[in-house]
Design an enzyme around this catalytic site. Structure first.
Site, mmCIF file in Angstrom:
data_model
loop_
_atom_site.group_PDB
_atom_site.id
_atom_site.type_symbol
_atom_site.label_atom_id
_atom_site.label_comp_id
_atom_site.label_asym_id
_atom_site.label_seq_id
_atom_site.Cartn_x
_atom_site.Cartn_y
_atom_site.Cartn_z
ATOM 1 N N HIS A 35 0.803 -1.223 0.000
ATOM 2 C CA HIS A 35 0.000 0.000 0.000
ATOM 3 C C HIS A 35 0.840 1.280 0.000
ATOM 4 O O HIS A 35 0.342 2.358 -0.318
ATOM 5 C CB HIS A 35 -0.948 -0.003 1.209
ATOM 6 C CG HIS A 35 -2.044 -1.006 1.054
ATOM 7 N ND1 HIS A 35 -3.356 -0.741 1.315
ATOM 8 C CD2 HIS A 35 -2.013 -2.289 0.603
ATOM 9 C CE1 HIS A 35 -4.090 -1.820 1.051
ATOM 10 N NE2 HIS A 35 -3.288 -2.769 0.636
ATOM 11 N N ASP A 69 -6.580 5.408 3.116
ATOM 12 C CA ASP A 69 -6.559 4.079 2.509
ATOM 13 C C ASP A 69 -7.922 3.408 2.731
ATOM 14 O O ASP A 69 -8.454 3.418 3.848
ATOM 15 C CB ASP A 69 -5.440 3.260 3.174
ATOM 16 C CG ASP A 69 -5.137 1.976 2.426
ATOM 17 O OD1 ASP A 69 -6.076 1.290 1.979
ATOM 18 O OD2 ASP A 69 -3.940 1.649 2.300
#
Ligand code: UDX
Length: 488
Positions: free
Chosen positions: A26, A131
């Protein structure tokens, strides 16, 4: 146009706070987006956990370079886990829960500094880019009244599949009946009617009850994206236009800005850096493998990597190894220190017989400079776990894939690679030396040429999408305008 080049006036400069899930897959796309936002003159605060920041800092010089910019800074918060916890990404549910329950206050303080004034004299945070798998990042920002945009590191195809899962439960497709034929087509995911099989649904659909935590988290991913003011996704129109239109039916303001790792110097106005943030790692890159590749013929090497999370049993590892050796091809294989389940996490993961047998034909490394490897002319195909970053990296380098998905989104990604984009073959759920060797030979020699042609075409489409006037380029500029609108 002149519009996009106009300097931003100081009092209107937006301040974006970005918060990625603190694991390997990520960080690079979110950091790349942060870099691009900084390039166009925005203030960027980038939040890491103390643990992930230490590891990324240690192995990637890009972070220190970014930190030297006057309008870019990192902030860290504790993740609430014991100091000596190795935090394997496979335990992402544990990391998520710890952050949600123990790091709320530290995160809130970053959003609303108690002293009333920012320590660096920056304007207050005008929006958070959270996120999608980190509900905390969105929840707290909403509580304190800050605009939130959601960022998803994965593709539109898996996002849409995640979204449709509650509906599959409702209509009785899930859970699967006992002895279900996994090859049966699932016709109730809009846009995937003709080709999605049971085995292509996210792995947790096979044996997880709809009450389980992972099921809830993935549901949150899509509901949060729909709840946020806008949705940002690391994909591009030429690859996923039909899926993106389904995503937009749920999240009307969706910016498809991928593949982020390919945005370079010339792409965005005022972009000073080239793709230096691409090498962002939690492990030390072994660059000797590039010299090893230099000695090989064009398209003669199979590159093998299962990403940052997947674990293999010792038997699986041995079957892959024997299959690679039996294929008769040269291979470069990433065996992460924690790749083998139950291993010590140290380098002894690699059984000695593998090391010995490999010397003839292969090169094993703990972590590779993957983008450089895929760009190397010696690489002929990529045996991958179909993580979204790896998929995009393979696409943009025009390397056809052999997919062996491990979990979550990877089952869906690999189905799209093989059945929709036709840029690879899907070996999911199959293991055994002969199938490994056979598939490698097929892709290196047989079907390979055709797959490579389609992949190279897709690579070209990806390149165009991030260039001036391309779809991702335009979506990035729209995103910047959207963020600026918060300060008017
Ligand atoms: C998983 C999911 O599958 C992915 O879709 C999701 O968005 C994040 O979690 P992961 O196992 O990390 O991902 O795989 P992937 O998304 O492919 O990311 C791995 C990254 O590590 C890639 O950017 C790859 O270039 C990098 N890598 C991997 C290296 O740099 N060197 C290596 O040796 C192996």
């Amino acid at each position: 146009s002149g519009e996009e080049q106009r300097p931003i006036e100081e009092e209107m400069t937006p301040h974006v706070l970005m918060f990625p899930f603190p694991i390997q897959g990520h960080m690079p796309p979110m950091l790349k987006l942060a870099e691009l936002l900084s390039n166009v003159g925005l203030y960027v605060t980038f939040v890491n956990t103390e643990y992930s920041h230490r590891r990324f800092m240690h192995h990637s010089s890009a972070l220190a370079r970014l930190e030297q910019r006057p309008c870019f800074r990192f902030r860290t918060i504790p993740d609430g886990l014991p100091e000596d916890d190795p935090r394997p990404a496979l335990h992402f549910m544990v990391i998520e829960e710890s952050l949600r329950t123990r790091s709320r206050e530290s995160y809130r303080e970053l959003l609303t500094p108690t002293i009333g004034q920012d320590p660096d004299g920056w304007p207050p945070v005008s929006c958070v880019i959270a996120d999608a798998v980190l509900p905390l990042a969105l929840d707290v920002a909403e509580e304190v009244g800050i605009h939130v945009l959601i960022f998803r590191t994965g593709g539109a195809c898996s996002f849409w599949a995640f979204h449709c899962i509650p509906e599959l439960v409702k209509v009785g497709v899930l859970p699967f009946p006992e002895d279900a034929n996994l090859d049966e087509i699932v016709s109730s995911v809009p846009g995937m009617e003709g080709f999605l099989r049971r085995r292509d649904l996210p792995s947790f659909c096979r044996d997880v009850k709809s009450s389980d935590n992972i099921f809830r988290l993935l549901k949150t991913v899509t509901t949060n994206a729909a709840r946020a003011e806008a949705f940002i996704i690391n994909t591009f129109e030429s690859l996923e236009a039909p899926m993106l239109s389904h995503v937009r039916s749920l999240c009307p303001i969706t910016y498809a800005v991928g593949p982020l790792h390919t945005f370079v110097k010339t792409s965005i106005p005022q972009n000073e850096l080239d793709s230096s943030t691409n090498s962002v790692n939690m492990w030390e890159e072994d660059c000797d493998c590039i010299r090893w590749l230099d000695m090989k013929l064009d398209k003669s090497v199979v590159y093998v990597s299962f990403g940052s999370i997947a674990v293999l049993s010792r038997e699986e590892l041995m079957e892959f190894w024997q299959g690679l050796v039996d294929s008769g091809k040269q291979f470069l294989w990433v065996v992460r220190p924690d790749l083998v389940a139950g291993g010590s996490g140290e380098k002894d993961t690699i059984p000695e017989d593998i090391e010995e047998g490999t010397r003839q034909r292969g090169c094993i490394v703990g972590w590779a400079p993957q983008d450089e490897v895929l760009a190397h002319p010696a690489v002929g195909c990529f045996l991958t776990h179909s993580g979204w970053n790896s998929t995009l990296e393979s696409v943009t380098r025009g390397v056809p894939m052999i997919c062996w998905p491990f979990f979550t989104d990877q089952q869906v990604n690999s189905r799209f690679v093989s059945a929709v984009w036709k840029i690879g073959v899907d070996m999911k759920d199959k293991i055994g030396r002969s199938i490994v060797a056979e598939t490698i030979n097929n892709v290196m020699d047989g079907e390979g040429e055709e797959l490579r042609r389609s992949t190279v075409e897709m690579a070209e489409a990806a390149r165009i999408s991030v260039e001036k006037g391309g779809s991702s380029y335009i979506d990035f500029l729209k995103l910047v305008q959207h963020i600026k609108s918060f300060c008017r």
